[in-house]
Design an enzyme around this catalytic site. Structure first.
Site, PDB file in Angstrom:
ATOM      1  N   ASP A 185      14.299  -8.526  -3.416  1.00  0.00           N
ATOM      2  CA  ASP A 185      13.259  -7.783  -2.719  1.00  0.00           C
ATOM      3  C   ASP A 185      12.116  -8.755  -2.400  1.00  0.00           C
ATOM      4  O   ASP A 185      12.113  -9.911  -2.826  1.00  0.00           O
ATOM      5  CB  ASP A 185      12.779  -6.579  -3.541  1.00  0.00           C
ATOM      6  CG  ASP A 185      12.139  -5.511  -2.648  1.00  0.00           C
ATOM      7  OD1 ASP A 185      11.824  -5.820  -1.475  1.00  0.00           O
ATOM      8  OD2 ASP A 185      11.943  -4.379  -3.105  1.00  0.00           O
TER       9      ASP A 185
HETATM   10  C1  BGC Z   1      10.425  -3.081  -0.288  1.00  0.00           C
HETATM   11  C2  BGC Z   1      11.808  -3.096   0.309  1.00  0.00           C
HETATM   12  C3  BGC Z   1      11.730  -3.560   1.741  1.00  0.00           C
HETATM   13  C4  BGC Z   1      11.078  -4.908   1.790  1.00  0.00           C
HETATM   14  C5  BGC Z   1      10.957  -5.468   3.200  1.00  0.00           C
HETATM   15  C6  BGC Z   1       9.724  -4.389  -0.082  1.00  0.00           C
HETATM   16  O1  BGC Z   1       8.412  -4.309  -0.479  1.00  0.00           O
HETATM   17  O2  BGC Z   1      10.509  -2.784  -1.663  1.00  0.00           O
HETATM   18  O3  BGC Z   1      12.362  -1.814   0.210  1.00  0.00           O
HETATM   19  O4  BGC Z   1      13.007  -3.574   2.293  1.00  0.00           O
HETATM   20  O5  BGC Z   1       9.772  -4.805   1.264  1.00  0.00           O
HETATM   21  O6  BGC Z   1      10.075  -4.721   3.923  1.00  0.00           O
END
Ligand code: BGC
Length: 773
Positions: free
Chosen positions: A302
């Site tokens: 993530d």
């Molecule tokens: C979120 C993800 C997301 C990623 C990209 C993160 O903060 O937890 O779910 O896909 O950002 O935007």
């Protein structure tokens, strides 16, 4: 705390001359096709071809190029070098959050034409519930209880995204969520692993189409592995402590279902799971994912979650973080740059072996290959605009929104609105908001495309009904959100208390002067989603007072909710005649709500999560183990009931339905076989409508306590007025198996089962059967 990025500013069409140049390169660049020449057609070739191709390429790569492939970069974070330079030097494998086709194409040309090995980039974006055309939020999609509708919505979203050059979405989020305080409950399918699994599969099919690389489709990324939905207190990013029994039986199944449906990638979660950060968790990313489930796809971290392994008090520094992530099973790092900066050192010191590194890079290249990127990595920007917010998209979004709404109350059949009502007071600032109606995670959506509730109602009703609109109250934003820059929720304009009072009273006067009032209340777009957990489930601001004052006028009141979590409706559930949960319905929300209020559409959605009476009841999921039964009926709380306000699976319709004659094909079934369960469903009203037949089971005894009820089958059926159908659900006994905390393995334990079929988890039509070895 990290800063959330928003899409890079859209490049204007003044880039046209550049595009001509860029597309010319496609044909002209002498060395552009070196990597591609040797690539057999990615669509028709076998996995053997793919492996041979990738291994050959891997053999030519330097350590830096390998690490480059493992790095995913967001343009508006701090970069060591300009993006073009990174692409040219092979220092990046993927970009995320670019939503302009021309820019995507341009960067792709830099990578393919100008880098040493001509390896294409992969462009990712959070296509969560639509790209430019916004569909209802995922929690709403789950409320449809209709996988075919969900699949179609996500395939439409994929169509727009791929027309823009995006090849990879960070969805579906399949985290089971049983705590409505958690803002991200809106991104998932609710509390139940069976429903969650069916919705997860549908989304994967919708995004990806028949296989990876299918034209007009994008790769899915099932996230966040695993247990993010169980963060303590609903506080975003907090640790999760989940027993093995719950992990295997509740939190894992939707991931496994998405993987079995072919999800091409998976994202690790932010939080600690039982004391080990998910992004450095080899049990999750290797033992379960690779060894047990045989996952063949790409694992991405993530956002910054590799670097934050140091924050967890887990990794000692960036190098340690990079090594722990890769050794656990992360192939690609999203946005933080520990791989770029420190992975080489970890490899030189032998902390990460060459074989482990190569396995990660091989996975990335294989994924690019399977997506057909070595064959054709480009998008045609000249064709993008005509494929966005088309009438076809709008129609699909509108149908999805009518399909996902849940009717919570309808005393005296106030809905659909009778033609006798000649004047409607439409109240609530959300009724005229073009941004809030889209919901969170609609980053490529344009509020200007949205149909507001005010617009929708005017279009549908104003030929013979007068519509008077006022805000009544503003929902004031007390806190800023990471999404505030992008979201354009109307900013509060009422300043003084006197002005606020005047507006409030004006709204109530309008209610008095009208035949019926429609109050559109709920939460701002940014009150749901990431970093949007709430302490309270009350309607924010003075909305509850407004609602109570409107009801006090004695006029019939319809409450339309725009939100994505259960809210405190305890008072409303007793005093407001009609309550329609419209969720955040998306671009076509206003038209869809008009369809529903007018009766052009009939609500048939059902709650994918139990609706608590009070925040103190959380978690209140229906599938729980019954333990000591108190002597008095409900003594689990001193100061209130322990039942939810609305049960899981609940939802009304303008039609009424009966379910009778429950019967099983046999009183017993062998483990591994299917048992046919039939019931006669009749639409007992004079209006066509949908009902969801729901099947729950309970195992009477086993090696561990078994939940009071578990959903094991469902089907949404459309029945004409008066129509009767026999619905047969094939209960798969494989689905009755469970992971036992006594045996530490999954098995179907033979024994006696109860079964109920009905309208929600409180279904009373009962039968029983035995599962034989
Ligand atoms: C979120 C993800 C997301 C990623 C990209 C993160 O903060 O937890 O779910 O896909 O950002 O935007």
């Amino acid at each position: 705390m990290r800063t959330k990025i928003v899409p890079v500013p859209k490049l204007s069409f003044t880039l046209a001359p550049f595009l001509v140049l860029a597309s010319g390169l496609l044909f002209a660049a002498p060395n552009a096709a070196v990597a591609r020449q040797s690539a057999p057609s990615a669509h028709v070739s076998s996995d053997q071809d793919a492996t041979a191709f990738v291994n050959a390429l891997l053999g030519k790569m330097t350590l830096e190029e390998k690490i480059g492939q493992m790095s995913q970069v967001a343009l508006n974070t701090k970069l060591d070098e300009p993006a073009d330079e990174m692409a040219r030097k092979g220092q990046v494998g993927s970009f995320l959050f670019i939503t302009d086709a021309a820019e995507i194409n341009r960067l792709q040309h830099v990578a393919v034409d100008q880098s040493r090995l001509h390896i294409p980039l992969i462009f990712g974006f959070d296509v969560i519930h639509g790209f430019r055309t916004i569909y209802p939020v995922p929690l709403a999609m789950a409320a449809s209880w209709d996988p075919a509708v969900v699949e179609h919505a996500q395939s439409m979203a994929a169509k727009e995204a791929s027309a823009t050059g995006i090849q990879w979405t960070f969805a579906p989020m399949v985290d089971i969520a049983r705590d409505p305080r958690w803002g991200r409950i809106m991104e998932g399918a609710g509390e139940d692993p069976f429903l969650g699994s069916r919705i997860a599969e549908a989304q994967v099919r919708g995004f990806q189409g028949e296989s990876l690389g299918a034209p007009g489709h994008i790769m899915a990324c099932v996230k966040h592995f695993a247990g993010y939905g169980a963060v303590s207190g609903g506080r975003d990013y907090e640790e999760s402590n989940i027993s093995d029994e719950q992990l295997w039986n509740v939190y894992f199944p939707p991931f496994q279902a998405a993987i079995n449906a072919g999800a091409g990638s998976l994202m690790s979660a932010y939080m600690d799971l039982n004391g080990v950060p998910a992004t450095g968790n080899r049990f999750l990313l290797h033992d379960v994912l690779r060894d047990d489930w045989k996952f063949q796809g790409l694992v991405v971290s993530d956002w910054n979650s590799v670097e934050s392994l140091t924050t967890h008090g887990f990794a000692s520094d960036e190098e340690d973080a990079a090594a722990r992530a890769v050794n656990a099973g992360v192939d690609m790092e999203m946005t933080s740059s520990t791989f770029q900066h420190k992975l080489a050192a970890a490899v030189h010191q032998g902390v990460v072996t060459q074989a482990t590194l190569d396995a990660a890079v091989r996975q990335i290249l294989l994924t690019k290959y399977r997506l057909g990127l070595f064959r054709n990595p480009y998008v045609d920007p000249a064709k993008t605009a005509s494929q966005l917010v088309t009438q076809e998209q709008r129609d699909a979004a509108r149908q999805t929104a009518t399909h996902t709404a849940v009717l919570l109350r309808n005393e005296g059949n106030l809905l659909p609105l009778s033609k006798q009502y000649k004047s409607i007071a439409l109240i609530g600032s959300l009724a005229e908001s073009k941004a809030d109606i889209m919901g969170s995670w609609s980053l490529a959506g344009h509020p200007s495309d949205s149909v507001t509730v005010l617009e929708g109602l005017k279009k549908r009703f104003s030929s013979d009904t007068q519509i008077a609109y006022t805000k009544g109250v503003e929902i004031e934003r007390e806190q800023t959100s990471i999404f505030d820059e992008q979201f354009t929720s109307p900013k509060p304009t009422l300043k003084t208390d006197a002005e606020r009072d005047a507006e409030f009273h004006h709204a109530i006067d309008l209610v008095r002067q009208s035949d019926v009032a429609v109050l559109v209340l709920g939460e701002l777009q940014s009150m749901s989603g990431e970093q949007a957990s709430r302490l309270s489930l009350d309607l924010p601001g003075k909305q509850e007072e407004l609602l109570e004052a409107a009801v006090a006028t004695g006029k019939p009141v319809v409450l339309v909710l725009l939100n994505a979590r259960p809210l405190n409706l305890t008072w409303a559930s007793q005093h407001v005649a009609a309550i329609l949960e419209a969720w955040y319905p998306g671009t076509e929300g206003g038209d869809a709500i008009a369809d529903l209020l007018s009766g052009d559409a009939n609500p048939g959605g059902k709650l994918p999560v139990a609706w608590p009476r009070s925040v103190g009841q959380i978690p209140i999921n229906y599938a729980r183990n019954l333990t000591q039964v108190p002597e008095t009926a409900d003594a689990r709380y001193w100061d209130g009931p322990s039942t939810p306000l609305y049960p899981f699976g609940y939802g009304l319709s303008y039609s009424s339905f009966s379910m009778t004659n429950l019967r099983l094909a046999s009183p017993s079934v062998h483990a591994g076989s299917k048992l046919e369960v039939s019931v006669d469903v009749q639409n007992t009203s004079s209006r066509d409508g949908d009902e969801v037949v729901q099947l729950y089971t309970h195992q009477r005894a086993g090696s561990a306590s078994r939940p009071v009820r578990e959903l094991k089958g469902f089907r949404r059926v459309s029945l004409k007025a008066g129509e009767k159908q026999t619905i047969t659900l094939a209960l798969n006994t494989n689905g009755l198996g469970f992971w036992s905390p006594q045996t530490h393995r999954w098995s179907i334990e033979p024994g006696q089962f109860d079964l109920w079929v009905g309208h929600d988890e409180t279904a009373s039509d009962h039968a029983s059967f035995a599962v034989l070895p």
